[in-house]
Design an enzyme around this catalytic site. Structure first.
Site, mmCIF file in Angstrom:
data_model
loop_
_atom_site.group_PDB
_atom_site.id
_atom_site.type_symbol
_atom_site.label_atom_id
_atom_site.label_comp_id
_atom_site.label_asym_id
_atom_site.label_seq_id
_atom_site.Cartn_x
_atom_site.Cartn_y
_atom_site.Cartn_z
ATOM 1 N N HIS A 97 -9.758 1.661 0.853
ATOM 2 C CA HIS A 97 -9.634 0.441 1.659
ATOM 3 C C HIS A 97 -10.701 0.390 2.753
ATOM 4 O O HIS A 97 -10.407 0.082 3.905
ATOM 5 C CB HIS A 97 -8.233 0.379 2.282
ATOM 6 C CG HIS A 97 -7.778 -0.996 2.653
ATOM 7 N ND1 HIS A 97 -8.426 -1.772 3.580
ATOM 8 C CD2 HIS A 97 -6.721 -1.734 2.226
ATOM 9 C CE1 HIS A 97 -7.782 -2.925 3.730
ATOM 10 N NE2 HIS A 97 -6.731 -2.924 2.903
ATOM 11 N N HIS A 124 0.808 -1.230 0.000
ATOM 12 C CA HIS A 124 0.000 0.000 0.000
ATOM 13 C C HIS A 124 0.839 1.277 0.000
ATOM 14 O O HIS A 124 0.564 2.221 0.737
ATOM 15 C CB HIS A 124 -0.961 -0.009 1.181
ATOM 16 C CG HIS A 124 -2.013 -1.081 1.109
ATOM 17 N ND1 HIS A 124 -2.490 -1.573 -0.082
ATOM 18 C CD2 HIS A 124 -2.684 -1.750 2.093
ATOM 19 C CE1 HIS A 124 -3.413 -2.501 0.169
ATOM 20 N NE2 HIS A 124 -3.544 -2.626 1.469
ATOM 21 N N GLU A 165 -11.506 -4.058 -2.527
ATOM 22 C CA GLU A 165 -10.638 -2.981 -3.005
ATOM 23 C C GLU A 165 -10.414 -3.103 -4.517
ATOM 24 O O GLU A 165 -9.550 -3.852 -4.950
ATOM 25 C CB GLU A 165 -9.293 -3.046 -2.289
ATOM 26 C CG GLU A 165 -9.360 -3.172 -0.779
ATOM 27 C CD GLU A 165 -8.111 -3.828 -0.223
ATOM 28 O OE1 GLU A 165 -7.001 -3.364 -0.566
ATOM 29 O OE2 GLU A 165 -8.237 -4.820 0.515
#
Length: 365
Positions: A190, A116, A330
């Protein structure tokens, strides 16, 4: 136990200060409310979806996304609850990628891999609220500039995230980015969902999930895709028909369930991006009548069943978040795309505009 939401705000846009960063900077919260009892709150820290309040079939409202009541809790935890993720969502193997013959390294923050955007990703940034509007729908735009070399990525990247809520309950999120040097970009949100209400004792594994995908991406032991496009037929990964999440989430007979300690994989809805958002997942909760459709212009969707929620964080309802208390859907390009040419490209050139259009279509009972 679920939260008792405050009185629903009047339709429109409402701004307040959510808290202050350690250096004293104010963190704004912007609430978008429609005329039918649905409201969403976005905080500037991480351009984060902090709450989503939706009535059930009896008109009783509940907050259906996981999150924290205070800024201090967001600063103390790193679970990406509702965060905007960048520069690159999901994992990059070894934190390494090559662009135009030059190797770049992102700090590894998930075992041997970068996750991420690295430990200082966009979820940790204080974004700026640059605009709000009430017409045609309540909306807020936030902006963030990531300098050249930020977390190892090349190029200065200017990013915006626009949240807009219409009267039908469609929460549209549009991510845009521009760069001054070739770089890589893969942005998503998210949010963790529990349509029973965050903090509900039942968790989210009793929800019914549909993912219109014939293939998923199996991974190695470190959650990096192997490069194969595996068929979902006759596996626990077949969600082409509505299926209760809990029915197979602990099916240890499948090695990929063992690797992920449940579901933490990318489903292949398509092989290329789309010009308009298409359905990538549908989530339903029979007891409340609430449902969520996720639509996106991206070809993949990461379904994570909250396997590593371990009770160490306390949510808005004052309850510990445990395994399965929320699930994430996601939409994104495929994990580790920079190192796997068969997955396509997430390259962004100067003069181009990266755009990811994402819709969370929320419906009450």
């Amino acid at each position: 136990m679920t939260t008792t939401p405050p009185d629903q705000p009047a339709p429109g846009v409402h701004r307040r200060v959510f808290g202050h960063m350690p250096d004293g900077r104010a963190v704004e919260a912007v609430t978008l409310a429609n005329a039918h009892g649905i409201s969403t709150t976005v905080i500037a820290y991480g351009a984060t979806l902090q709450s989503v309040i939706v009535p059930d079939r009896e008109g009783v409202a509940a907050d259906v996304t996981l999150g924290y009541a205070t800024l201090e809790a967001y600063l103390a935890q790193s679970q990406y609850l509702g965060s905007s993720i960048g520069r690159v969502a999901n994992r990059i193997a070894g934190g390494r990628f090559v662009l135009d013959g030059t190797e770049y390294y992102v700090p590894c923050n998930n075992g041997p891999n970068a996750l991420h955007g690295g430990p200082g990703g966009f979820d940790k940034a204080l974004w700026e609220v640059t605009g709000v509007s009430s017409a045609p729908h309540p909306a807020v735009t936030l902006a963030h500039t990531s300098p050249d070399g930020d977390e190892g990525f090349p190029g200065t990247l200017r990013v915006t995230a626009t949240y807009a809520l219409d009267d039908a309950g469609n929460l549209a999120i549009t991510y845009r980015a521009e760069t001054d040097r070739p770089t890589i970009v893969n942005l998503t949100n998210h949010a963790y969902w529990n349509l029973a209400g965050e903090g509900a004792a039942s968790g989210a594994v009793d929800h019914v999930l549909t993912i219109p995908a014939d293939h998923f991406l199996p991974t190695d032991e470190t959650a990096i895709p192997t490069g194969a496009f595996a068929e979902v037929t006759a596996t626990p990964f077949d969600f082409r028909e509505p299926t209760v999440i809990g029915a197979r989430v602990r099916d240890a007979s499948h090695p990929q369930i063992r690797i992920g300690t449940g579901y933490d994989h990318n489903w292949v809805v398509a092989r290329e991006r789309s010009a308009v958002p298409r359905l990538v997942a549908r989530l339903e909760h029979a007891a409340s009548g609430r449902s969520l459709e996720v639509l996106s212009t991206e070809p993949g969707v990461q379904f994570y069943s909250g396997n590593f929620l371990d009770g160490s964080s306390i949510g808005k309802a004052g309850q510990c978040y445990r395994m399965g208390d929320g699930i994430a859907l996601e939409p994104q390009m495929f994990p580790d795309t920079p190192n796997q040419p068969a997955f396509g490209s997430i390259r962004l050139e100067p003069g181009e505009i990266y755009t990811h259009r994402l819709v969370f279509a929320l419906r009450g009972g």
